[in-house]
Write an enzyme that holds these catalytic residues in place. Structure first.
Site, mmCIF file in Angstrom:
data_model
loop_
_atom_site.group_PDB
_atom_site.id
_atom_site.type_symbol
_atom_site.label_atom_id
_atom_site.label_comp_id
_atom_site.label_asym_id
_atom_site.label_seq_id
_atom_site.Cartn_x
_atom_site.Cartn_y
_atom_site.Cartn_z
ATOM 1 N N GLU A 190 -4.954 -3.681 -1.765
ATOM 2 C CA GLU A 190 -6.477 -3.563 -1.615
ATOM 3 C C GLU A 190 -6.715 -2.313 -0.945
ATOM 4 O OE1 GLU A 190 -4.653 -5.718 -0.433
ATOM 5 O OE2 GLU A 190 -5.649 -6.706 1.331
ATOM 6 N N LYS A 250 -1.052 -7.027 -9.433
ATOM 7 C CA LYS A 250 -2.153 -6.909 -8.229
ATOM 8 C C LYS A 250 -1.548 -5.941 -6.907
ATOM 9 C CE LYS A 250 -2.922 -8.164 -4.427
ATOM 10 N NZ LYS A 250 -3.264 -7.075 -3.270
ATOM 11 N N GLU A 256 9.204 -4.211 13.191
ATOM 12 C CA GLU A 256 8.968 -3.058 12.382
ATOM 13 C C GLU A 256 7.457 -2.318 12.396
ATOM 14 O OE1 GLU A 256 7.732 -3.866 8.190
ATOM 15 O OE2 GLU A 256 8.824 -2.150 7.323
ATOM 16 N N CYS A 306 9.625 1.724 3.376
ATOM 17 C CA CYS A 306 10.193 0.685 3.836
ATOM 18 C C CYS A 306 12.151 1.357 4.046
ATOM 19 C CB CYS A 306 10.390 -0.493 2.761
ATOM 20 S SG CYS A 306 11.030 0.274 1.283
ATOM 21 N N SER A 316 5.249 -7.095 3.393
ATOM 22 C CA SER A 316 5.941 -7.243 4.456
ATOM 23 C C SER A 316 6.581 -8.557 4.533
ATOM 24 C CB SER A 316 4.908 -7.460 5.617
ATOM 25 O OG SER A 316 3.827 -8.407 5.328
ATOM 26 N N PHE A 370 0.939 -1.210 0.016
ATOM 27 C CA PHE A 370 0.073 0.055 0.060
ATOM 28 C C PHE A 370 1.001 1.297 -0.117
ATOM 29 C CE2 PHE A 370 0.885 -0.104 4.533
ATOM 30 C CZ PHE A 370 1.149 1.288 4.772
HETATM 31 P P1 NAD Z 1 1.704 -6.488 3.161
HETATM 32 O O1 NAD Z 1 2.605 -7.558 3.248
HETATM 33 O O2 NAD Z 1 0.417 -6.518 4.065
HETATM 34 O O3 NAD Z 1 0.969 -6.522 1.768
HETATM 35 C C1 NAD Z 1 1.671 -6.432 0.418
HETATM 36 C C2 NAD Z 1 0.819 -7.092 -0.616
HETATM 37 O O4 NAD Z 1 0.618 -8.758 -0.443
HETATM 38 C C3 NAD Z 1 -0.541 -6.583 -0.888
HETATM 39 O O5 NAD Z 1 -0.654 -6.598 -2.196
HETATM 40 C C4 NAD Z 1 -1.421 -7.421 -0.325
HETATM 41 O O6 NAD Z 1 -2.565 -7.581 -0.647
HETATM 42 C C5 NAD Z 1 -0.793 -8.925 -0.380
HETATM 43 N N1 NAD Z 1 -1.205 -9.691 0.570
HETATM 44 C C6 NAD Z 1 -1.627 -9.431 2.135
HETATM 45 N N2 NAD Z 1 -1.492 -10.507 2.741
HETATM 46 C C7 NAD Z 1 -1.284 -11.617 1.954
HETATM 47 C C8 NAD Z 1 -1.249 -13.209 2.105
HETATM 48 N N3 NAD Z 1 -1.398 -13.514 3.230
HETATM 49 N N4 NAD Z 1 -0.718 -13.957 1.231
HETATM 50 C C9 NAD Z 1 -0.522 -13.329 -0.102
HETATM 51 N N5 NAD Z 1 -0.403 -12.079 -0.272
HETATM 52 C C10 NAD Z 1 -1.063 -11.128 0.466
HETATM 53 O O7 NAD Z 1 2.385 -5.326 3.078
HETATM 54 P P2 NAD Z 1 1.695 -3.583 3.177
HETATM 55 O O8 NAD Z 1 1.061 -3.371 4.514
HETATM 56 O O9 NAD Z 1 0.930 -3.436 1.984
HETATM 57 O O10 NAD Z 1 3.036 -2.842 2.997
HETATM 58 C C11 NAD Z 1 3.955 -2.647 3.844
HETATM 59 C C12 NAD Z 1 4.946 -3.611 4.053
HETATM 60 O O11 NAD Z 1 5.797 -3.508 2.923
HETATM 61 C C13 NAD Z 1 6.069 -3.123 5.203
HETATM 62 O O12 NAD Z 1 6.636 -4.329 5.746
HETATM 63 C C14 NAD Z 1 7.200 -2.455 4.251
HETATM 64 O O13 NAD Z 1 8.367 -2.427 4.753
HETATM 65 C C15 NAD Z 1 7.229 -3.291 3.110
HETATM 66 N N6 NAD Z 1 7.684 -2.688 2.152
HETATM 67 C C16 NAD Z 1 8.987 -2.968 1.638
HETATM 68 C C17 NAD Z 1 9.482 -2.425 0.485
HETATM 69 C C18 NAD Z 1 10.979 -2.972 0.032
HETATM 70 O O14 NAD Z 1 11.551 -2.668 -1.021
HETATM 71 N N7 NAD Z 1 11.597 -3.715 0.865
HETATM 72 C C19 NAD Z 1 9.027 -1.401 -0.066
HETATM 73 C C20 NAD Z 1 7.716 -0.993 0.284
HETATM 74 C C21 NAD Z 1 7.123 -1.484 1.351
#
Ligand code: NAD
Length: 505
Positions: free
Chosen positions: A185, A182, A390, A290, A235, A158
């Site tokens: 959401e 994808k 985090e 991140c 994450s 997000f």
């Molecule tokens: P998230 O892991 O909750 O979601 C990421 C994506 O995975 C979304 O599209 C979500 O719909 C999908 N998703 C959620 N649950 C899932 C599951 N159980 N199985 C499969 N797919 C699933 O992350 P978020 O809250 O949207 O974003 C924040 C996180 O992203 C933080 O941990 C941040 O550090 C990380 N991030 C990392 C980088 C990087 O480059 N390392 C960059 C941006 C964000």
């Protein structure tokens, strides 16, 4: 959520499949909020396996023609997309701010960093030139070239609804792949906006598709035999399990995870510059980056002065609606805000000193917004969850150490290895730091060392799974595979039987 907002049957945010919006009846729906207003403004359709099937099928149908299109034509379409995006980026920034909450200037910043990758990707004919070796054996030449993979999937978080997809799709498309994105959401409209703009730029139908959704959509992508690769950002727990599942399914996969970035401050550093950097990198985008700095590691003496400098700057920050020229916006959802805020009480219980408590903020915005002001916590014990987890919000921790060595040991002791920075005027210390830290992206007097588009982005340890980073030449490597061709043209000197393994002669 306000009752009137839900009663008003919010707009539905559809998929984008085969060049058009797709909003199947009977879809599951997810809520989309305006975080600065604290109200539900829309519903997003959540894909099931059938929707994923349609998107992958459209991408697979589009692949042969798109990959066979001349480089010049692919380049012309992507160039047009670049021009349109540049002309209309303010519109996209508004879309981002309305669902993510980040302030408009920050939304424009993420678009600019995404655009950088697009501009880099436009040079793909140079990067994909391949190699040629003449006369490797008598009369034998070898050349190699790279081909696209096919249908590539991108799953994005997000916090950068435009930039993270743009870390991948310009490279994937330039290399001749088709894409199923994808997005999160929580803020799904930016992806849709980009899909429509790609269409306007002349991208053929089916080359770029968006499936909205949650875990169910991701599972269907991972299980689909027609998906060649998965690029994930999110994450760490999800990145780790997705990496394993995608690899088991035989897909190429890169999965970038979470972070806890340390900024090591040596006593000789210019503390005014450091305080500016800590505030900018800790509270920009409400800490939902991140590459945000979440821990300042202050080498004594100097920590008191630094905490004072940071506190003074925090008092000047305006938290509020991102459309009102504030410095910092709300958090993305009420649940996330509550979770982030819960670390403040935890810090107190664990014996840390809460210098600024963001819960007392008076925001310039609607009272129901998902607000949490900038928060500063000093003397955080490294055993506390405030330090080890985090938090992903505007909560900056300070840990005090007595030497450079203890500081580096701390940076290296954590699970993550995304970004880090050292602040010092000592070139020798900065040089040592670069080789001693176990972190993928390092800043020297630069708090958010996100590499430019012609380098590549990726952390170490629990911050990234897979060996190929995002964008840059590594991005092209990920989205292509190599063929090596050994050629001999018949020549009167050839012929004869020899069953030995071919050697260069
Ligand atoms: P998230 O892991 O909750 O979601 C990421 C994506 O995975 C979304 O599209 C979500 O719909 C999908 N998703 C959620 N649950 C899932 C599951 N159980 N199985 C499969 N797919 C699933 O992350 P978020 O809250 O949207 O974003 C924040 C996180 O992203 C933080 O941990 C941040 O550090 C990380 N991030 C990392 C980088 C990087 O480059 N390392 C960059 C941006 C964000």
């Amino acid at each position: 959520m306000s009752e009137s907002a839900t009663a008003a049957a919010p707009a539905r945010i559809p998929h984008w499949i085969d060049g058009a919006p797709s909003d199947p009846e009977g879809s599951r729906l997810g809520p989309v909020y305006d975080p600065a207003l604290g109200v539900r403004t829309a519903s997003v359709v959540l894909a099931g396996p059938d929707d994923v099937e349609r998107a992958v099928a459209a991408a697979a149908r589009a692949f042969p023609a798109w990959s066979a299109l001349s480089m010049a034509r692919r380049q012309a379409i992507l160039f047009r997309f670049r021009e349109l995006l540049n002309a209309r980026k303010d519109e996209l920034a508004e879309v981002i701010t309305a669902q993510h909450g980040k302030v408009l200037s920050d939304a424009l910043g993420e678009i600019a960093r995404g655009q950088e990758v697009l501009e880099f990707a436009l040079g793909f004919p140079e990067i994909l030139k391949g190699a040629f070796s003449r006369n490797v054996s008598s009369g034998v030449d070898v050349h190699s070239f790279r081909e696209p993979l096919g249908v590539t999937a991108i799953v994005s978080p997000f916090n950068f609804p435009a930039m993270v997809p743009m870390w991948f799709f310009p490279v994937a498309l330039a290399a001749g792949n088709t894409v199923v994105l994808k997005p999160s959401e929580k803020d799904p409209s930016a992806a849709l906006w980009l899909a429509a703009l790609l269409g306007e730029a002349g991208l053929p139908d089916g080359v770029f598709n968006v499936v909205q959704g949650d875990k169910e959509a991701v599972d269907a992508l991972l299980e689909h035999p027609g998906v060649a690769s998965v690029s994930f950002v999110g994450s760490t727990p999800i990145a780790a399990s997705l990496y394993e599942r995608a690899a088991r399914a035989g897909k190429r996969v890169q999965a970038l995870g979470g972070a806890k970035n340390h900024m090591l401050v040596l006593p000789d550093a210019d503390l005014d510059l450091v305080a500016d950097a800590a505030v900018n990198a800790g509270f920009g985008s409400a800490g939902e980056r991140c590459m945000a700095v979440s821990v300042v590691v202050a080498v004594e003496p100097g920590a008191d002065a630094l905490v004072e400098g940071i506190t003074a700057r925090m008092a000047k920050l305006r938290t509020g609606d991102g459309r009102r020229g504030c410095d910092m916006g709300p958090l993305v959802t009420r649940e996330h805000r509550d979770k982030v805020a819960s670390y403040i009480d935890l810090a107190r219980r664990d014996g840390a000193s809460v210098v600024v408590d963001g819960r007392t903020v008076e925001p310039d915005g609607a009272p129901e917004g998902f607000w949490l002001g900038p928060t500063l916590i000093d003397r955080v014990p490294v055993t506390s969850k405030v330090y080890t987890e985090e938090i992903f919000g505007p909560v900056l921790s300070v840990v005090r150490v007595t030497s450079y060595e203890d500081g580096v040991a701390l940076v290296n002791s954590g699970a993550f290895g995304n970004g880090t920075a050292i602040f010092t005027n000592d070139g020798g210390a900065a040089r040592r730091f670069q080789s001693e830290v176990q972190v993928g992206m390092i800043g020297v007097n630069v708090p958010i060392p996100v590499p430019v588009a012609y380098h590549s982005f990726g952390g170490w340890k629990a911050s990234a799974f897979g060996d190929t980073k995002a964008y840059g030449t590594q991005g092209f490597h990920f989205f292509t595979r190599e063929k090596a061709v050994t050629t001999r043209w018949p020549d009167p000197s050839h012929g004869g039987i020899d069953l030995g393994f071919p050697r260069s002669e």
